[in-house]
Design a protein around this motif. Sequence first.
Motif, PDB file in Angstrom:
ATOM      1  N   THR A  86       4.948 -12.854   1.563  1.00 28.69           N
ATOM      2  CA  THR A  86       3.412 -12.594   0.981  1.00 28.69           C
ATOM      3  C   THR A  86       3.247 -11.178   1.361  1.00 28.69           C
ATOM      4  O   THR A  86       3.577 -10.691   2.517  1.00 28.69           O
ATOM      5  N   LEU A  87       2.984 -10.366   0.542  1.00 28.91           N
ATOM      6  CA  LEU A  87       2.416  -8.891   0.455  1.00 28.91           C
ATOM      7  C   LEU A  87       1.060  -9.088   1.203  1.00 28.91           C
ATOM      8  O   LEU A  87       0.032  -9.447   0.790  1.00 28.91           O
ATOM      9  N   ASN A  88       1.002  -8.172   2.358  1.00 25.72           N
ATOM     10  CA  ASN A  88      -0.392  -7.972   3.090  1.00 25.72           C
ATOM     11  C   ASN A  88      -0.463  -6.542   3.364  1.00 25.72           C
ATOM     12  O   ASN A  88       0.072  -6.004   4.016  1.00 25.72           O
ATOM     13  N   PHE A  89      -1.575  -5.872   2.586  1.00 26.45           N
ATOM     14  CA  PHE A  89      -1.895  -4.646   2.902  1.00 26.45           C
ATOM     15  C   PHE A  89      -3.157  -4.239   3.846  1.00 26.45           C
ATOM     16  O   PHE A  89      -3.583  -3.195   3.501  1.00 26.45           O
ATOM     17  N   ASP A  90      -3.475  -5.136   4.395  1.00 30.17           N
ATOM     18  CA  ASP A  90      -4.720  -4.979   5.374  1.00 30.17           C
ATOM     19  C   ASP A  90      -4.423  -3.791   6.393  1.00 30.17           C
ATOM     20  O   ASP A  90      -5.482  -3.123   6.715  1.00 30.17           O
ATOM     21  N   VAL A 132      -3.269  -0.817   5.666  1.00 31.11           N
ATOM     22  CA  VAL A 132      -3.650   0.453   4.949  1.00 31.11           C
ATOM     23  C   VAL A 132      -4.936   1.203   5.537  1.00 31.11           C
ATOM     24  O   VAL A 132      -5.052   2.162   5.989  1.00 31.11           O
ATOM     25  N   GLY A 133      -5.794   0.489   5.797  1.00 29.39           N
ATOM     26  CA  GLY A 133      -7.192   0.751   6.047  1.00 29.39           C
ATOM     27  C   GLY A 133      -7.243   0.941   7.402  1.00 29.39           C
ATOM     28  O   GLY A 133      -7.690   2.120   8.049  1.00 29.39           O
ATOM     29  N   GLN A 134      -6.211   0.481   8.385  1.00 33.00           N
ATOM     30  CA  GLN A 134      -6.232   0.727   9.780  1.00 33.00           C
ATOM     31  C   GLN A 134      -5.582   2.064  10.040  1.00 33.00           C
ATOM     32  O   GLN A 134      -5.944   2.705  11.128  1.00 33.00           O
ATOM     33  N   TYR A 135      -4.363   2.154   9.487  1.00 35.67           N
ATOM     34  CA  TYR A 135      -3.555   3.449   9.580  1.00 35.67           C
ATOM     35  C   TYR A 135      -3.762   4.412   8.282  1.00 35.67           C
ATOM     36  O   TYR A 135      -2.855   5.381   8.348  1.00 35.67           O
ATOM     37  N   ARG A 136      -5.023   4.380   7.656  1.00 34.24           N
ATOM     38  CA  ARG A 136      -5.189   5.374   6.821  1.00 34.24           C
ATOM     39  C   ARG A 136      -4.959   6.941   7.245  1.00 34.24           C
ATOM     40  O   ARG A 136      -4.517   7.757   6.488  1.00 34.24           O
ATOM     41  N   LEU A 137      -5.342   7.466   8.448  1.00 37.47           N
ATOM     42  CA  LEU A 137      -5.128   8.702   8.948  1.00 37.47           C
ATOM     43  C   LEU A 137      -3.764   8.936   9.144  1.00 37.47           C
ATOM     44  O   LEU A 137      -3.313   9.940   8.819  1.00 37.47           O
TER      45      LEU A 137
END
Length: 192
Positions: free
Chosen positions: A22-26, A28-33
């Motif tokens: 299952t793909l989980n892109f949560d 991305v927000g945490q590591y956006r920088l």
Amino acid sequence: YLVVCVAAIAVFWVSLGMAGITLNFDFVGQYRLRIFDGFMLTVWLSVASLIGSMLIGVPVALGKNSRILPIRYLCDLYVKIIRVTPLIAQIYLFYYIIGTAWGVENRVVAGILILSVFAGAYIAEIIRGGYESLPRGPIEAARALGLSRTQCAISVELPQMVSRILPALTGQFASIIKDSSLLSVIAVIELT
């Protein structure tokens, strides 16, 4: 194209389900920088490497058309060696052997140099091919009208060459962007 894209996406999603993934892109927000920093480093590597490869490719293309045989053979040897070896092997060779011998310790600078040397061989061939594809009629007409070799090169040959080589140079720039991901083997933390 739409049907092919839908079919490819369907096969991908079915394969994910069959593999139990299952793909989980949560994250991305945490590591956006960090992702943004990696993106910017990829852009910097690519632009700097394109400029460096143009600085290498133009003289090599001119050298391959030189009347001085040692220069022509040296440029031809450079293009052949670079084009027949894989980039990852060149990265290891240049960074761990040549870079160590010459004291290049900055991985980003080494990466830019490696990509520039690699892409320079391809750009030399793009430029040489663009020059050789020029029709001789307009060049001879310009010379017959009294234009010097320099004037002819700037006014007649260069505009025609730019229009012929620009698509291939754009493709080479896209290749440089993709090839920058291989610099991860020397710990350059770019977008990949």
